[in-house]
Design an enzyme around this catalytic site. Sequence first.
Site, PDB file in Angstrom:
ATOM      1  N   ASP A 118       1.001  -1.098  -0.262  1.00  0.00           N
ATOM      2  CA  ASP A 118       0.062   0.004  -0.124  1.00  0.00           C
ATOM      3  C   ASP A 118       0.935   1.010  -0.242  1.00  0.00           C
ATOM      4  O   ASP A 118       1.355   1.920   1.150  1.00  0.00           O
ATOM      5  CB  ASP A 118      -0.383   0.242   0.782  1.00  0.00           C
ATOM      6  CG  ASP A 118      -1.602   1.608   2.068  1.00  0.00           C
ATOM      7  OD1 ASP A 118      -2.822   1.145   0.634  1.00  0.00           O
ATOM      8  OD2 ASP A 118      -1.361   2.192   2.059  1.00  0.00           O
ATOM      9  N   TYR A 160       3.241   9.557  -0.898  1.00  0.00           N
ATOM     10  CA  TYR A 160       4.060   9.109   0.186  1.00  0.00           C
ATOM     11  C   TYR A 160       5.447   9.582  -0.451  1.00  0.00           C
ATOM     12  O   TYR A 160       6.535   8.881   0.154  1.00  0.00           O
ATOM     13  CB  TYR A 160       3.744   8.246   0.767  1.00  0.00           C
ATOM     14  CG  TYR A 160       2.289   7.226   1.312  1.00  0.00           C
ATOM     15  CD1 TYR A 160       1.797   8.006   2.020  1.00  0.00           C
ATOM     16  CD2 TYR A 160       2.512   6.067   0.391  1.00  0.00           C
ATOM     17  CE1 TYR A 160       1.007   7.610   2.278  1.00  0.00           C
ATOM     18  CE2 TYR A 160       1.455   5.664   2.033  1.00  0.00           C
ATOM     19  CZ  TYR A 160       0.434   6.642   2.612  1.00  0.00           C
ATOM     20  OH  TYR A 160      -0.691   5.999   3.174  1.00  0.00           O
ATOM     21  N   LYS A 211      -2.890   5.930  -4.134  1.00  0.00           N
ATOM     22  CA  LYS A 211      -3.659   6.653  -4.002  1.00  0.00           C
ATOM     23  C   LYS A 211      -3.469   8.678  -4.606  1.00  0.00           C
ATOM     24  O   LYS A 211      -2.156   8.590  -5.370  1.00  0.00           O
ATOM     25  CB  LYS A 211      -3.771   7.207  -2.229  1.00  0.00           C
ATOM     26  CG  LYS A 211      -4.016   5.754  -1.557  1.00  0.00           C
ATOM     27  CD  LYS A 211      -3.452   6.079  -0.236  1.00  0.00           C
ATOM     28  CE  LYS A 211      -3.699   5.017  -0.055  1.00  0.00           C
ATOM     29  NZ  LYS A 211      -2.515   4.928   1.032  1.00  0.00           N
ATOM     30  N   HIS A 251      -7.721   9.759  -1.504  1.00  0.00           N
ATOM     31  CA  HIS A 251      -6.669   9.352  -0.669  1.00  0.00           C
ATOM     32  C   HIS A 251      -7.791  10.108   0.020  1.00  0.00           C
ATOM     33  O   HIS A 251      -7.507   9.546   2.026  1.00  0.00           O
ATOM     34  CB  HIS A 251      -5.580  10.137  -0.853  1.00  0.00           C
ATOM     35  CG  HIS A 251      -4.527  10.024  -0.126  1.00  0.00           C
ATOM     36  ND1 HIS A 251      -3.004   9.911  -0.525  1.00  0.00           N
ATOM     37  CD2 HIS A 251      -4.538   9.559   2.002  1.00  0.00           C
ATOM     38  CE1 HIS A 251      -2.261   9.078   0.795  1.00  0.00           C
ATOM     39  NE2 HIS A 251      -3.317   9.328   1.728  1.00  0.00           N
TER      40      HIS A 251
HETATM   41  P1  NAD Z   1       1.162   1.544  12.062  1.00  0.00           P
HETATM   42  O1  NAD Z   1      -0.093   0.897  12.802  1.00  0.00           O
HETATM   43  O2  NAD Z   1       0.519   0.413  11.262  1.00  0.00           O
HETATM   44  O3  NAD Z   1       2.254   1.637  13.450  1.00  0.00           O
HETATM   45  C1  NAD Z   1       3.399   1.250  12.352  1.00  0.00           C
HETATM   46  C2  NAD Z   1       4.366   2.154  12.951  1.00  0.00           C
HETATM   47  O4  NAD Z   1       3.861   0.834  14.540  1.00  0.00           O
HETATM   48  C3  NAD Z   1       6.279   1.788  13.152  1.00  0.00           C
HETATM   49  O5  NAD Z   1       6.391   2.311  12.485  1.00  0.00           O
HETATM   50  C4  NAD Z   1       6.194   0.646  14.585  1.00  0.00           C
HETATM   51  O6  NAD Z   1       6.392   2.198  15.157  1.00  0.00           O
HETATM   52  C5  NAD Z   1       5.302   0.202  15.206  1.00  0.00           C
HETATM   53  N1  NAD Z   1       5.726  -1.320  14.718  1.00  0.00           N
HETATM   54  C6  NAD Z   1       5.311  -1.370  13.940  1.00  0.00           C
HETATM   55  N2  NAD Z   1       5.340  -3.096  13.915  1.00  0.00           N
HETATM   56  C7  NAD Z   1       5.624  -3.573  14.587  1.00  0.00           C
HETATM   57  C8  NAD Z   1       5.935  -4.502  15.913  1.00  0.00           C
HETATM   58  N3  NAD Z   1       5.170  -5.879  15.755  1.00  0.00           N
HETATM   59  N4  NAD Z   1       5.695  -4.925  16.987  1.00  0.00           N
HETATM   60  C9  NAD Z   1       6.347  -3.251  17.775  1.00  0.00           C
HETATM   61  N5  NAD Z   1       6.100  -2.002  17.127  1.00  0.00           N
HETATM   62  C10 NAD Z   1       5.584  -2.083  15.507  1.00  0.00           C
HETATM   63  O7  NAD Z   1       0.736   3.232  10.676  1.00  0.00           O
HETATM   64  P2  NAD Z   1       0.685   3.428   9.816  1.00  0.00           P
HETATM   65  O8  NAD Z   1       2.019   3.076   9.256  1.00  0.00           O
HETATM   66  O9  NAD Z   1       0.403   4.940  10.362  1.00  0.00           O
HETATM   67  O10 NAD Z   1       0.038   2.707   9.168  1.00  0.00           O
HETATM   68  C11 NAD Z   1      -0.380   1.778   8.110  1.00  0.00           C
HETATM   69  C12 NAD Z   1      -0.036   1.809   7.040  1.00  0.00           C
HETATM   70  O11 NAD Z   1      -1.168   2.496   6.445  1.00  0.00           O
HETATM   71  C13 NAD Z   1       0.993   3.335   6.097  1.00  0.00           C
HETATM   72  O12 NAD Z   1       1.787   2.860   6.356  1.00  0.00           O
HETATM   73  C14 NAD Z   1      -0.483   3.781   5.202  1.00  0.00           C
HETATM   74  O13 NAD Z   1      -0.002   2.172   3.820  1.00  0.00           O
HETATM   75  C15 NAD Z   1      -1.380   3.138   5.651  1.00  0.00           C
HETATM   76  N6  NAD Z   1      -2.160   4.745   6.014  1.00  0.00           N
HETATM   77  C16 NAD Z   1      -2.898   5.156   4.868  1.00  0.00           C
HETATM   78  C17 NAD Z   1      -3.700   5.980   5.683  1.00  0.00           C
HETATM   79  C18 NAD Z   1      -4.690   7.389   4.711  1.00  0.00           C
HETATM   80  O14 NAD Z   1      -5.281   8.699   4.849  1.00  0.00           O
HETATM   81  N7  NAD Z   1      -5.492   6.445   3.393  1.00  0.00           N
HETATM   82  C19 NAD Z   1      -3.269   6.973   7.040  1.00  0.00           C
HETATM   83  C20 NAD Z   1      -2.159   6.572   7.293  1.00  0.00           C
HETATM   84  C21 NAD Z   1      -1.753   5.309   6.585  1.00  0.00           C
END
Ligand code: NAD
Length: 279
Positions: A49, A54, A79, A112
Amino acid sequence: MTRATDVPTVTLSDGVAVPQVGLGVWQVPDADAAAAVRTAIAAGYRSIDTAAAYNNEGGVGDGLRSSGVPRAELFVTTKLWNSEQGFDAAAEAFDESLGRLGLDYVDLYLIHWPAPALDRYVDTWRAFIALRAEGLVRSIGVSNFQPAHLRRLVEETGVAPTVNQVELHPRFQQAELRAVHAELGVATEAWSPLGQGRSLGDPTLVAVAARHGVSAAQVVLRWHLQLGTIVIPKSVTPARIEENIDLFGFELDDADMAAIAGLESGTRLGPHPDEFSMT
Ligand code: NAD
């Protein structure tokens, strides 16, 4: 070791199958994206994704091409950013994303944000419908849409999004929105499925994790899978990338699911979609 075939798929309203676990790459620098994508694909992921916003579509494309896995087995989401909303602008922005990714089609293309202050998401959606008709996108969806935005698309175009990718984690569970998705046949995809890792120390999650011999992150991701949600956890750390897809050797029972349901706090990590129209 998780095999790609262990990961269930969710079948969208148009028949397209999406792997229920994918890698999110928000905040992954372009220079690091290829390595993260290759690590994920080696760990059994087939879905990635990304987004124009990004600034890493180039790195993601490199990672996909150098993974050794055929394009047809991969599922790529990108997106359209708010500044590119509108019928003509969306079509141009899509071409640019495709060029940066180095692909000739995308599996899932999302608006998005609804950016309601711009009031261009219906015209944008008409461009998405045309892209799908041209065979450049297999499936079209949205992100951060509220019920009123979803209903307006259906009323004005007759075409419901296949997916709505929204903030969803144990502290913000989106029960009402999920009910609207079920009514309209829209699949729910969770962004920040781990709540950005901020509440993995919660005692309820830690206790459930200890009982199953897994991590709190695995408990949260398994909770999503059992709700039927598609998840795209983000990590660039190989051990965590592997951990976040190793979800098929345990199952949460009703008491576990109820305990996690009790963690709802109504608090968002991101902006409210009605108020966010940044370009
Ligand atoms: P997430 O909830 O996936 O959390 C990621 C963070 O959690 C990492 O940076 C790390 O610090 C921690 N983490 C990851 N794996 C772990 C583990 N196994 N144990 C402990 N800590 C861990 O947060 P995110 O990146 O905000 O969201 C995931 C994805 O969603 C993004 O990368 C993106 O692709 C998407 N996203 C989309 C939007 C949107 O507006 N459509 C907004 C935010 C994110």
